[in-house]
Write an enzyme that holds these catalytic residues in place. Structure first.
Site, mmCIF file in Angstrom:
data_model
loop_
_atom_site.group_PDB
_atom_site.id
_atom_site.type_symbol
_atom_site.label_atom_id
_atom_site.label_comp_id
_atom_site.label_asym_id
_atom_site.label_seq_id
_atom_site.Cartn_x
_atom_site.Cartn_y
_atom_site.Cartn_z
ATOM 1 C CB SER A 1 43.961 31.853 47.618
ATOM 2 O OG SER A 1 43.584 31.629 46.284
ATOM 3 C CG HIS B 1 34.156 36.381 43.596
ATOM 4 N ND1 HIS B 1 35.203 36.082 42.764
ATOM 5 C CD2 HIS B 1 34.006 35.325 44.420
ATOM 6 C CE1 HIS B 1 35.703 34.894 43.089
ATOM 7 N NE2 HIS B 1 34.966 34.402 44.089
ATOM 8 C CG ASP C 1 37.807 35.056 40.302
ATOM 9 O OD1 ASP C 1 38.162 36.102 40.864
ATOM 10 O OD2 ASP C 1 37.359 34.055 40.907
ATOM 11 C CB CYS D 1 37.544 38.002 44.749
ATOM 12 S SG CYS D 1 37.500 38.892 43.191
#
Lengths: 381, 617
Positions: free
Chosen positions: B326, B371, B365, B384
């Site tokens: 991420s 989310h 996810d 997310c």
């Protein structure tokens, strides 16, 4: 007034008397030249021998002995030399034979004859005995010599030469042959025969080559191409050339020759001593030494010219030419134009026997000069 | 008649004889001229040649090895030093009885058979007047014991030499590197003149990169030498020039904090000064003890180091390839904004999974429940995945590749350390070339959340963070700040490019959106790194990341506790601070550390805190 060399002149007054040196049968000019050479020799030897005074002292002792021999021989009148030439020659040949026999027993090279207290090389005698004998033989009859006498003379030369070559000592053998040949040359050997002999020797070269010892062949090969084995057999000559070349015009200075001082130059106090001179004193030193030699030779040629009888002429001529051959062969080998043969630089190289022989030769020359009635009578001395 | 004949003969003979004397004179003169010509040729024409040969004969050159330059940190702390060590050496020629001497020394200093054997071997290769080491690295005790007995051992002496020493040991093992004995292969690539008398060279790290500068210039002593090679005396000396001291931008105290912060985790922490690219921290854990390599490490120890499971010799900071996870999202977000694929206010619904049109496959996810409705800021703050699946889908792999490339992904940073690797920034062309396969649309999605083919090194990521902190200014990370001779002269640094003054063109509004989102990661209530925002007097912009080590199958669920340590995710945290005027950009990677927010972020905060405190607010 006629002078008789056998007389003593003490009853004459100072002006009328021949000078002292003359009465001692010595020649000032030759003595001066030889003395000068000796001085040069001490100078170079001190440097070449690692600045050891011991070496100098020994050389000085040798010089004194050799000088004594020279003075003694100078007293012998030429006619006595002439008379005893055959006996001296025969004695030398016998000694050479003894050396060969002992060499046979001892297995290997043998040059020395050891008489307990005295060790000497009979081949050195041959250097004088051979020209004496040939001169005696050829002087008996009118010159130029006949074919028969020439052949005989050749035999007289070859006998000791071959015996010495067999020892084996190629350098001395060549010098003995040269001394004998010089007599024949002065006796008037015709140019045509000389050319013919040169041609014959040329034709015989292959045969000579095959009869040489391995090390002798190597020396010649090395001479022809020293770079082929720079660390082995070519080492001497390469290092010698480096020493000479690096000396330049004025040299590196006395005691500053790196080639000799740091031991790169082999045999630096004996056969290769000329390279030390060339390194430390340069071209200037070399030419000076050569000039001294040439002055001595000029004086010798004067003696030859003035010699009164055929025997004296032939013998003095031969001794003079041989002296030059010594100089030429040694320098020639050190500067790399002749193969390395064991010939010392006359009166400079460290070593005993050759010096005695050389000065004995000068003794003979002085004897021939100082027993010359005509010159004494003319007062030109 | 007879008398007459004799008279005629005499006349003839005299003429003949005179001729011969003249001939002899000519012979003598010609021969002498021959000798003179040859002498002139040797002594005048060939003089220079023979003088050179003569000089080569007797002048031997003894090298004077230079002192190696030091390596220091930004505060002048020495990281690579030259420490004197003492060895016992023998000059065989000067001993009275070599074997008795050896026997006595053996007893006095407890020498091993090995020492004596090595000495005997060395003796065969050296001349009698040369000094041969018997024992290297004498202990103080041995020195004292020998010193007392010195008069009993003629020809034996203690010789001092400088040997490289790394006072920080393991802490700097990957940055400074180490020197070792020059091997045969290396010798062939070195200037033999410069390395006569030098036995060590840099093998890794700064020691290797700056070998030329550190080494210095070898001096020479010209020795007059005789035919046996014995030195007589020195005739000339060219002194050695010490190598340059290298001042690093590294902060060794900060490095130690970072190293300790990693606790028992393997991993790396890289911190740079964003404005300049100066590297403040470059820690790779585990490290190793570099001093062992200097004096020669034994095979067993080396093999053990090489085969150790945690690979201590491996510099993770510049060589380790990890999926960025991420941490790529801020860069992806900027790409989306700049290329017009999304705008900051646009909202997407995240149901916890994503599906490509007409495909069954669920792209999950990390939060199974989703989310909800998120804009770009929310998507970065909460990390997310679904938002970025959609963004990646809209951008396509080629546009992603081209934009991210500007941050230096997929290529070496050019840091002044040997052995750096370049990571992977995939594209269709890359896949065709490397995998001989066509690109699949699903792979774009995976790449969009920093998984799949995308791989970065911690250093690479640190540079990208620095560029982000600079709002676009591209910098080259480097360790060596300045090169200085021992008398203070500055040398130019050949391994670091001058400031290129390149900028990534993006609107300031877009930079602000992304940076604000990263501030929220730390400072907002939903931020994935909110755990580190207590007592902050300044703002940290950060982003957490979790790099998958193994792929979870469709029907499986990933549960930290169920997977063994080796298969747990890598924890990432990237940050810069203070957010408005960044003075430090940092990347933390903890292998198998699980979540970035809870594990890696606090490590980063420790380092940031200390650096900002040290350098003043």
């Amino acid at each position: 007034m006629k002078f008789d060399p056998r007389h003593n002149y003490l009853h004459l007054n100072r002006q009328q008397r021949p000078p002292l040196l003359r009465r001692l049968h010595l020649d000032f000019l030759l003595l001066a030249g030889l003395g000068f050479l000796a001085c040069i020799a001490f100078l170079i030897l001190f440097s070449a021998g690692g600045q050891s005074s011991e070496l100098l002292v020994r050389q000085m002792v040798r010089l004194l002995i050799a000088g004594g021999v020279m003075c003694a021989i100078a007293q012998i009148p030429p006619r006595l030399l002439n008379r005893y030439s055959p006996a001296f020659y025969i004695g030398t040949v016998v000694l050479l034979l003894a050396v060969l026999v002992m060499g046979e027993i001892g297995k290997g090279a043998q040059r020395w004859l050891d008489l307990g207290i005295l060790r000497f090389q009979p081949s050195e005698f041959a250097k004088i005995a051979t020209p004496m004998m040939v001169a005696w033989y050829l002087a008996e009859h009118p010159l130029p010599p006949s074919w028969k006498r020439l052949a005989m003379a050749g035999g007289l030369i070859l006998l000791p030469t071959l015996m010495i070559a067999k020892q084996p000592d190629l350098g001395t053998a060549l010098l003995v042959a040269a001394a004998g040949a010089a007599v024949v040359f002065f006796a008037g050997l015709s140019w045509r025969i000389m050319l013919g002999m040169a041609g014959a020797i040329g034709a015989l070269l292959p045969a000579i080559w095959y009869n040489l010892h391995g090390y002798q062949r190597d020396r010649i090969r090395t001479f022809l191409d020293p770079e082929a084995d720079p660390l082995g057999k070519g080492y001497h000559i390469i290092q010698s050339k480096i020493a000479i070349g690096s000396g330049g015009i004025f040299g590196k200075g006395w005691l500053n020759g790196t080639q000799a001082r740091l031991d790169f130059l082999p045999e630096s106090s004996t056969d290769f001593i000329f390279a030390v001179l060339a390194e430390e004193f340069g071209l200037f030193g070399c030419l000076s030494l050569l000039a001294v030699y040439l002055l001595i030779i000029t004086r010798c040629l004067f003696i030859v010219l003035e010699a009164q009888n055929t025997y004296s002429r032939l013998l003095s001529g031969s001794l003079t030419l041989t002296f030059f051959v010594y100089v030429f062969v040694n320098i020639g080998m050190v500067i790399g134009v002749l193969p390395v043969v064991g010939v010392p630089l006359p009166l400079i190289s460290y070593g005993g026997t050759s010096m005695v022989t050389l000065l004995a030769g000068f003794g003979i020359l002085m004897s021939i000069l100082t027993h010359n009635k005509r010159l004494l009578a003319g007062g030109s001395l | 008649m007879t008398t007459q004949l004799t008279i005629r003969d005499n006349f003839l003979e005299t003429r003949l004889f005179l001729n011969r004397i003249i001939a002899a004179l000519v012979l003598v003169v010609l021969s002498s001229i021959g000798l003179v010509v040859r002498l002139v040729y040797l002594q005048v024409v060939g003089h220079e040649h023979y003088a050179t040969l003569s000089r080569e004969n007797y002048i031997k050159i003894a090298p004077l090895p230079p002192t190696r330059g030091l390596i220091l940190d930004r505060n002048g702390e020495v990281l690579a030093d030259n420490a004197p060590t003492y060895s016992l050496e023998i000059i065989p020629e000067q001993t009275t009885n070599l074997s008795a001497t050896l026997e006595q020394l053996k007893e006095l200093l407890h020498l091993s058979e090995e020492d004596v054997k090595r000495f005997q071997n060395l003796r065969l290769r050296h001349k009698g007047f040369e000094s041969i080491p018997l024992k290297v690295h004498l202990s103080d005790e041995d020195m004292a014991r020998f010193a007392v007995n010195l008069p009993k051992f003629p020809g034996v002496s203690i010789q001092g030499r400088l040997v490289r020493y790394y006072p920080q040991g393991e802490l700097t093992s990957h940055v400074v590197g180490y020197v070792g004995r020059i091997n045969e292969q290396e010798l062939q690539n070195l200037d033999p003149a410069e390395y006569r008398g030098t036995y060590y060279m840099g093998k890794t790290g700064i020691e290797k990169t700056y070998e030329n500068e550190l080494h210095g210039k070898t001096g020479y002593e010209e020795m007059e030498t005789n035919v046996q090679g014995r030195s007589i005396h020195a005739v000339g000396t060219t002194p050695a020039q010490s190598g340059a001291n290298i001042h690093l931008s590294l902060d060794i105290k900060l490095q130690k904090t970072a190293y300790d912060a990693l606790e028992h985790y393997d991993g790396a922490i890289v911190a740079v000064e964003p404005a300049t690219g100066r590297v403040l921290v470059l820690a790779s854990k585990p490290g190793f003890e570099p001093n062992g390599f200097v004096t020669g490490i034994d095979d067993a120890t080396y093999t053990a180091l090489q085969n150790a499971e945690d690979r201590p010799l491996y510099n993770r900071a510049i060589r380790g390839h990890y999926p960025p996870g991420s941490t790529i999202k801020p860069f992806m977000g900027l790409a989306g904004l700049e290329l017009g694929a999304v705008d900051a206010s646009q909202r997407l619904f995240c149901p916890g999974y994503y599906q490509l049109p007409n495909q069954e496959h669920h792209y999950r996810d990390w939060r199974k429940s989703g989310h909800g409705t998120v804009n770009l800021t929310d998507a970065i703050t909460q990390s997310c995945d679904v938002y970025f699946y959609e963004l990646a889908h809209r951008l396509g792999i080629e546009r992603m590749h081209d934009f991210l490339k500007q941050f230096g992904f997929g290529e070496k940073t050019g840091i002044d350390l040997a052995g750096e690797t370049g990571g992977v920034l995939p594209s269709q062309a890359w896949k065709r070339k490397r995998r001989h396969q066509a690109w699949f649309p699903g792979e774009t999605l995976i790449a969009g959340i920093g998984q799949g083919y995308v791989q970065v090194t911690p250093l690479q990521l640190a540079r990208a963070v620095a560029i982000l902190a600079n709002r676009g200014k591209v910098v080259q990370p480097h360790l060596a700040d300045r090169l200085q001779s021992h008398i203070g002269e500055q040398y130019p640094n050949p391994h670091v490019e001058a400031d290129t003054n390149t900028f990534i063109p993006a609107s300031s509004g877009h930079w602000k959106t992304i940076v604000d989102a990263m501030i929220d990661v730390v400072h907002s209530a939903h931020g994935t790194a909110k755990g580190i925002n207590y007592n902050l007097t300044y703002q940290i912009a950060g982003k957490t990341g979790t790099a998958q080590v193994f792929t979870v199958r469709q029907d499986e669920e990933y549960k930290d506790l169920h997977v063994s340590e080796k298969l747990r995710d890598h924890a990432w945290f990237i940050a810069f601070a203070p957010a408005d005027h960044p003075r430090i950009a940092i990347v933390v990677l903890a292998e198998h550390g699980g979540h970035g927010g809870s594990l890696a972020a606090p490590m980063a905060r420790q380092v940031i805190e200390q650096y900002l405190a040290e350098t003043g607010q």
